[in-house]
Design a protein around this motif. Structure first.
Motif, short mmCIF file in Angstrom:
data_model
loop_
_atom_site.label_atom_id
_atom_site.label_comp_id
_atom_site.label_asym_id
_atom_site.label_seq_id
_atom_site.Cartn_x
_atom_site.Cartn_y
_atom_site.Cartn_z
N ILE A 87 -4.78 1.55 -5.43
CA ILE A 87 -5.04 0.29 -4.74
C ILE A 87 -6.34 -0.31 -5.26
O ILE A 87 -7.37 0.38 -5.33
CB ILE A 87 -5.15 0.50 -3.22
CG1 ILE A 87 -3.82 1.05 -2.67
CG2 ILE A 87 -5.52 -0.80 -2.51
CD1 ILE A 87 -3.97 1.71 -1.31
N ILE A 95 0.83 -1.20 0.00
CA ILE A 95 0.00 0.00 0.00
C ILE A 95 0.87 1.25 0.00
O ILE A 95 0.64 2.21 -0.73
CB ILE A 95 -0.95 0.00 1.22
CG1 ILE A 95 -1.99 -1.11 1.06
CG2 ILE A 95 -1.62 1.35 1.40
CD1 ILE A 95 -2.78 -1.39 2.33
N SER A 97 -4.49 5.20 4.37
CA SER A 97 -3.41 5.29 3.39
C SER A 97 -3.47 6.56 2.55
O SER A 97 -2.46 6.97 1.96
CB SER A 97 -3.44 4.07 2.45
OG SER A 97 -4.49 4.18 1.51
N LEU A 118 -7.13 1.08 4.55
CA LEU A 118 -7.01 1.79 3.27
C LEU A 118 -7.39 3.26 3.40
O LEU A 118 -6.81 4.11 2.74
CB LEU A 118 -7.88 1.10 2.21
CG LEU A 118 -7.46 -0.33 1.85
CD1 LEU A 118 -8.40 -0.93 0.82
CD2 LEU A 118 -6.03 -0.36 1.34
#
Length: 438
Positions: free
Chosen positions: A86, A80, A110, A107
Motif C-alpha cells: 500500500i 487494501i 490491514s 492501514l
C-alpha cells in the motif's frame, strides 16, 4: 506468474490520481483539484526495474456518513484487502490531518506493508516538512512531487522491496488456460460444467454466486485445459455490494493468467455497455478472445435471421474485436457445446502462430505493391525489413526509415493483410514500427 498489486490510498485531494498516472505512464485517472473526483477504483499496469505490477487508484478515504464518502471508504478498504503493498499518500503542504490519522489506523489494521508518500514536496527547501509525518508510525516518509515527478524512483524502490515472491505457474506449458469473463448471471459456471462434462461448479440463478476465481483442470481428447471461472463484473456504482467485493480485480488476474478469454454474453439480455468494458480488459491484455453467446435456447421467436442479426450487433458494438469469432450455444441444454473446445484450440493455436521471416517479408512486399506506403511533407515511409519477435499475441516489428510515418490507417492495412494471409482468427496482432538502426 501473478503480478503484485499496489494500492494507492489516502484521503481525498492528496494527489493519488496524479501519482497513479505517473506510475502507469498514462492519463487514465481523472485529475482535478476537487476532493472526491475519483469515484471508483481504477486498475492499470505499472513497471519498475523490469518488474510488472498492478496498480489500483482508489477514491479518497474520509470519515463521515455522506453516501459518497462512505462508498469511497468502502472501495478503498477493498483495494487494501486485495493489495500486496500500500502506498499511503498524504499532503506535505497541509501537514497531518485528523483524516490522515484515521486512515493510518485503518492501514495498521490491514497488516500489509505500507510505504508513506508525502506528496507536493516540490523542492529541496520543503524536505524539512517530512519530519512531522514520522509521528504517523509508518516508517520513513518519502517526499515526492506528483506535478514534477520528483522522488518517484526512491518511492518505487521501496515499494518493490516489499513485493512477495512471485509464484510460478503450476500447469504444464501445453495446458490451455481459459478465463471466462462477463457480467453476473450470464451462465459462466454452467459453461464450465458443460466443458468439463460434470457438475464441478455451483450453478445458481442468483447473480453473483461465484465469488472468486476458481481453477478447474480437465482433459479432453488428450488436451489438458484449466478453466478459470471468475465472479461476474458489475457496472460502476455497484462495486461496493457485498456479493462482488473483489470481482473486477480478480477477473483481471484471471485474464492475466489465461491464454484464451471467453467473453460470455447473455442472449436473453443482449449487449450492454459493461460488456464492452469487460471485453476491453482482455483485448488490452493481448489475449486470444472468442465470444460465447450463452442461453441461446431461451431466446423467443428465433428465425433464420436472428443469429445473423445478433452477430452483426456484436460487430457494431465491439469494433475493436473484429478478429474474435462468435459461438452461439446453450450451456444448459448443451446445444452446440461440442463446438466450443475445438474453437478454443484453434484460437489458442493462432495466438502462438509463428511466421517464417522470408514468408513475412514476401507478404509485406506484395502489400506495398498493392497499396504504396504513405508520405508526409515530402517523405515516404520505407519498410526495410519485418520480423516476428513474439507470440501470444503474434508481434511483428517493422524496421522503417521514419517510425512516425507509419500512420494508424496504414498500420491497420498491414494488419488486415497479415490476417488475410495467415490464420489469425481470435488473436490480436501487435505491429511495432522501429527506426532501421534501432
Amino acid at each position: 506468474m501473478t503480478k503484485p498489486v499496489v494500492a494507492i490510498v489516502g484521503r481525498p485531494n492528496v494527489g493519488k490520481s496524479t501519482i497513479f498516472n505517473r506510475i502507469v505512464g498514462e492519463r487514465i485517472a481523472i485529475v482535478e483539484d476537487i476532493p472526491g473526483v475519483t469515484r471508483d477504483r481504477i486498475y492499470s499496469q505499472g513497471e519498475w526495474l523490469d518488474t510488472e505490477f498492478q496498480v489500483i487508484d482508489t477514491g479518497g478515504i474520509e470519515i463521515g456518513d455522506e453516501p459518497l464518502l462512505v462508498q469511497m471508504r468502502a472501495q478503498a478498504e477493498l483495494a487494501i484487502k486485495e493489495s500486496d503493498v500500500i502506498i499511503f499518500m498524504v499532503n506535505g503542504r497541509e501537514g497531518i490531518t485528523n483524516a490522515d490519522q484515521e486512515v493510518a489506523k485503518l492501514l495498521f489494521r490491514s497488516k500489509k506493508p505500507v510505504v508513506l508518500a508525502v506528496n507536493k514536496i516540490d523542492n529541496v527547501e520543503m524536505q524539512q516538512q517530512l519530519y512531522e509525518f514520522y509521528s504517523l508510525g509508518m516508517g520513513e516518509p518519502f517526499g515526492i512531487s506528483g506535478s514534477h515527478g520528483l522522488g518517484l524512483g526512491d518511492l518505487l524502490d521501496e515499494v518493490k522491496s516489499h513485493f512477495p515472491d512471485q509464484e510460478e505457474e503450476v500447469y504444464d506449458p501445453d495446458t490451455i488456460r481459459i478465463a471466462l469473463i462477463g457480467r453476473p448471471n450470464v451462465g459462466k459456471s454452467s459453461l464450465v460444467n458443460g466443458m468439463v462434462g460434470e457438475d464441478r461448479v455451483i450453478v445458481s440463478d442468483i447473480a453473483g454466486t461465484t465469488r472468486d476465481a476458481i481453477d478447474t483442470p480437465f482433459t479432453k481428447d488428450d488436451q489438458d485445459y484449466v478453466v478459470i471461472d471468475t465472479a461476474g463484473m458489475r457496472k460502476r456504482g455497484k462495486v461496493y455490494e457485498t456479493t462482488e467485493k473483489y470481482s473486477v480485480l480478480r477477473a483481471l488476474k484471471a485474464i492475466e493468467r489465461a491464454d484464451v478469454v471467453l467473453v460470455v454474453l447473455n442472449a436473453e439480455e443482449g449487449i450492454i455497455e459493461q460488456d464492452k468494458k469487460i471485453a476491453g480488459y482482455a483485448h488490452e491484455a493481448g489475449r486470444a478472445i472468442l465470444f460465447v453467446v450463452n442461453k441461446w435456447d431461451a431466446v423467443p421467436g428465433k428465425d433464420d435471421k436472428t443469429m445473423q442479426n445478433f452477430e452483426r450487433k456484436i460487430r457494431e458494438e465491439f469494433l475493436f474485436l473484429t478478429y474474435a469469432p462468435v459461438l452461439f450455444l446453450s450451456a444448459l441444454t448443451r446445444q452446440r457445446m461440442q463446438h466450443l473446445l475445438p474453437l478454443v484450440n484453434k484460437v489458442a493455436e493462432n495466438h502462438t502462430l509463428r511466421v517464417a521471416t522470408h514468408v513475412l517479408n514476401d507478404m509485406v512486399m506484395d502489400a506495398v505493391v498493392m497499396n504504396p506506403t504513405p508520405t508526409d511533407k515530402g517523405k515516404r515511409l520505407k519498410i526495410n525489413y519485418v520480423t516476428q519477435v513474439a507470440v501470444g499475441p503474434p508481434t511483428f516489428v517493422f524496421f522503417v526509415n521514419e517510425p512516425e510515418l507509419m500512420h494508424f490507417s496504414y498500420q491497420r492495412f498491414l494488419e488486415n493483410r497479415l490476417r488475410a494471409t495467415f490464420d489469425l482468427e481470435g488473436t490480436p496482432v501487435k505491429i511495432i514500427a522501429r527506426k532501421k538502426n534501432d
